[in-house]
Design a protein around this motif. Structure first.
Motif, mmCIF file in Angstrom:
data_model
loop_
_atom_site.group_PDB
_atom_site.id
_atom_site.type_symbol
_atom_site.label_atom_id
_atom_site.label_comp_id
_atom_site.label_asym_id
_atom_site.label_seq_id
_atom_site.Cartn_x
_atom_site.Cartn_y
_atom_site.Cartn_z
ATOM 1 N N GLU A 29 13.707 -29.240 10.138
ATOM 2 C CA GLU A 29 14.369 -30.533 10.242
ATOM 3 C C GLU A 29 15.728 -30.599 9.824
ATOM 4 O O GLU A 29 16.152 -29.566 9.546
ATOM 5 N N LEU A 30 16.423 -31.601 10.122
ATOM 6 C CA LEU A 30 17.792 -31.674 9.997
ATOM 7 C C LEU A 30 17.961 -32.617 8.868
ATOM 8 O O LEU A 30 17.338 -33.442 8.450
ATOM 9 N N ARG A 31 18.613 -32.082 7.534
ATOM 10 C CA ARG A 31 18.716 -32.818 6.188
ATOM 11 C C ARG A 31 20.299 -32.811 5.944
ATOM 12 O O ARG A 31 20.893 -31.849 5.932
ATOM 13 N N CYS A 32 20.603 -34.128 5.550
ATOM 14 C CA CYS A 32 22.066 -34.385 4.901
ATOM 15 C C CYS A 32 21.855 -33.815 3.574
ATOM 16 O O CYS A 32 21.063 -34.033 2.860
ATOM 17 N N THR A 33 23.004 -32.953 2.911
ATOM 18 C CA THR A 33 23.033 -32.433 1.975
ATOM 19 C C THR A 33 23.611 -33.349 0.893
ATOM 20 O O THR A 33 23.738 -33.325 -0.203
ATOM 21 N N ILE A 34 24.183 -34.405 1.252
ATOM 22 C CA ILE A 34 24.799 -35.459 0.381
ATOM 23 C C ILE A 34 23.884 -36.632 -0.075
ATOM 24 O O ILE A 34 23.706 -37.074 -0.800
ATOM 25 N N CYS A 35 23.259 -37.488 1.280
ATOM 26 C CA CYS A 35 22.520 -38.582 1.259
ATOM 27 C C CYS A 35 20.958 -38.402 1.398
ATOM 28 O O CYS A 35 20.154 -39.400 1.179
ATOM 29 N N GLN A 36 20.632 -37.104 1.487
ATOM 30 C CA GLN A 36 19.366 -36.802 1.799
ATOM 31 C C GLN A 36 18.723 -37.259 2.957
ATOM 32 O O GLN A 36 17.433 -37.536 3.146
ATOM 33 N N PRO B 20 24.154 -39.698 10.504
ATOM 34 C CA PRO B 20 24.563 -41.130 10.985
ATOM 35 C C PRO B 20 24.538 -41.924 9.818
ATOM 36 O O PRO B 20 24.881 -43.122 10.089
ATOM 37 N N ARG B 21 23.941 -41.627 8.579
ATOM 38 C CA ARG B 21 24.001 -42.662 7.571
ATOM 39 C C ARG B 21 25.342 -42.576 6.723
ATOM 40 O O ARG B 21 25.933 -43.456 6.445
ATOM 41 N N CYS B 22 25.764 -41.404 6.309
ATOM 42 C CA CYS B 22 26.993 -41.492 5.527
ATOM 43 C C CYS B 22 28.148 -40.848 6.178
ATOM 44 O O CYS B 22 29.252 -40.928 5.464
ATOM 45 N N ASN C 153 29.388 -37.896 6.991
ATOM 46 C CA ASN C 153 29.890 -36.710 6.743
ATOM 47 C C ASN C 153 29.277 -35.743 7.533
ATOM 48 O O ASN C 153 28.156 -35.488 7.890
ATOM 49 N N SER C 154 30.192 -34.370 7.754
ATOM 50 C CA SER C 154 29.556 -33.399 8.455
ATOM 51 C C SER C 154 28.760 -32.332 7.393
ATOM 52 O O SER C 154 29.218 -31.286 7.240
ATOM 53 N N SER C 155 27.635 -32.676 7.077
ATOM 54 C CA SER C 155 26.960 -32.286 6.310
ATOM 55 C C SER C 155 25.498 -32.013 6.465
ATOM 56 O O SER C 155 24.762 -31.750 5.555
ATOM 57 N N VAL C 156 24.974 -32.309 7.763
ATOM 58 C CA VAL C 156 23.594 -32.168 8.128
ATOM 59 C C VAL C 156 23.564 -30.791 8.287
ATOM 60 O O VAL C 156 23.907 -30.044 9.557
ATOM 61 N N VAL C 157 22.466 -30.122 7.916
ATOM 62 C CA VAL C 157 22.185 -28.746 8.051
ATOM 63 C C VAL C 157 20.870 -28.426 8.506
ATOM 64 O O VAL C 157 19.894 -29.482 8.235
ATOM 65 N N ALA C 158 20.361 -27.439 9.187
ATOM 66 C CA ALA C 158 18.855 -27.266 9.689
ATOM 67 C C ALA C 158 18.222 -26.578 8.389
ATOM 68 O O ALA C 158 18.598 -25.519 8.049
ATOM 69 N N ILE C 159 17.077 -27.146 8.068
ATOM 70 C CA ILE C 159 16.178 -26.563 7.248
ATOM 71 C C ILE C 159 14.792 -26.001 7.617
ATOM 72 O O ILE C 159 14.310 -26.848 8.615
ATOM 73 N N LYS C 160 14.064 -25.463 6.865
ATOM 74 C CA LYS C 160 12.762 -25.062 6.984
ATOM 75 C C LYS C 160 11.905 -25.871 5.961
ATOM 76 O O LYS C 160 12.216 -25.546 5.107
ATOM 77 N N ARG C 161 11.383 -26.995 6.151
ATOM 78 C CA ARG C 161 10.452 -27.829 5.085
ATOM 79 C C ARG C 161 9.183 -27.265 4.922
ATOM 80 O O ARG C 161 8.496 -27.083 5.718
ATOM 81 N N ARG C 162 8.962 -27.136 3.560
ATOM 82 C CA ARG C 162 7.763 -26.611 3.009
ATOM 83 C C ARG C 162 7.413 -27.372 1.708
ATOM 84 O O ARG C 162 8.005 -27.174 0.873
ATOM 85 N N ASN C 163 6.138 -28.249 1.777
ATOM 86 C CA ASN C 163 5.757 -28.984 0.733
ATOM 87 C C ASN C 163 4.346 -28.371 0.437
ATOM 88 O O ASN C 163 3.786 -28.414 1.094
ATOM 89 N N PHE C 164 4.224 -28.140 -0.991
ATOM 90 C CA PHE C 164 3.020 -27.521 -1.479
ATOM 91 C C PHE C 164 2.399 -28.426 -2.583
ATOM 92 O O PHE C 164 3.159 -28.924 -3.302
ATOM 93 N N PHE C 165 1.022 -28.423 -2.433
ATOM 94 C CA PHE C 165 0.440 -29.178 -3.864
ATOM 95 C C PHE C 165 0.250 -27.655 -4.979
ATOM 96 O O PHE C 165 0.109 -26.739 -4.634
ATOM 97 N N THR C 166 0.908 -28.274 -6.063
ATOM 98 C CA THR C 166 0.903 -27.080 -7.020
ATOM 99 C C THR C 166 -0.040 -27.298 -8.322
ATOM 100 O O THR C 166 -0.383 -28.606 -8.535
ATOM 101 N N PHE C 167 -0.351 -26.287 -8.932
ATOM 102 C CA PHE C 167 -1.191 -26.495 -9.996
ATOM 103 C C PHE C 167 -0.599 -25.216 -10.937
ATOM 104 O O PHE C 167 -0.268 -24.139 -10.636
#
Length: 96
Positions: free
Chosen positions: A58-65, A27-29, A31-45
């Motif tokens: 989540e659905l994420r656009c590979t062009i405009c994020q 909806p932002r850019c 383009n037909s570039s929104v894909v389904a991803i598995k989001r995982r954010n970690f605290f790293t040491f």
């Protein structure tokens, strides 16, 4: 003696298995570039993932994020409705 440690967060997101063929128009850019991803954010040491901070689908656009949270029920309904796996073929005028 001096020790240098690095801490921070790291995104370990990747493609969501079973939904690799879903492509949606962003909806932002627009383009037909929104894909389904598995989001995982970690605290790293020292670049080692220690504590998971957030996860989900989540659905994420590979062009405009652009990103939007979703769930497997919505993805299954998108898949059953036949969301195209890419942009529609475009016809180019023939030059004579």
């Amino acid at each position: 003696m001096f020790f240098f440690f690095t801490c921070g967060t790291q995104d370990f997101s990747g493609a969501l298995k079973g939904f690799e063929n879903i492509r949606v128009v962003c909806p932002r850019c627009h383009n037909s570039s929104v894909v389904a991803i598995k989001r995982r954010n970690f605290f790293t040491f020292c670049f080692i993932p220690i504590i998971p901070l957030s996860w989900g689908e989540e659905l994420r656009c590979t062009i405009c994020q652009y990103h939007q949270s979703t769930n497997k029920g919505q993805l299954i309904s998108m898949q059953s409705q036949g969301v195209p796996a890419g942009p529609p073929p475009q016809s180019h005028p023939q030059f004579k």
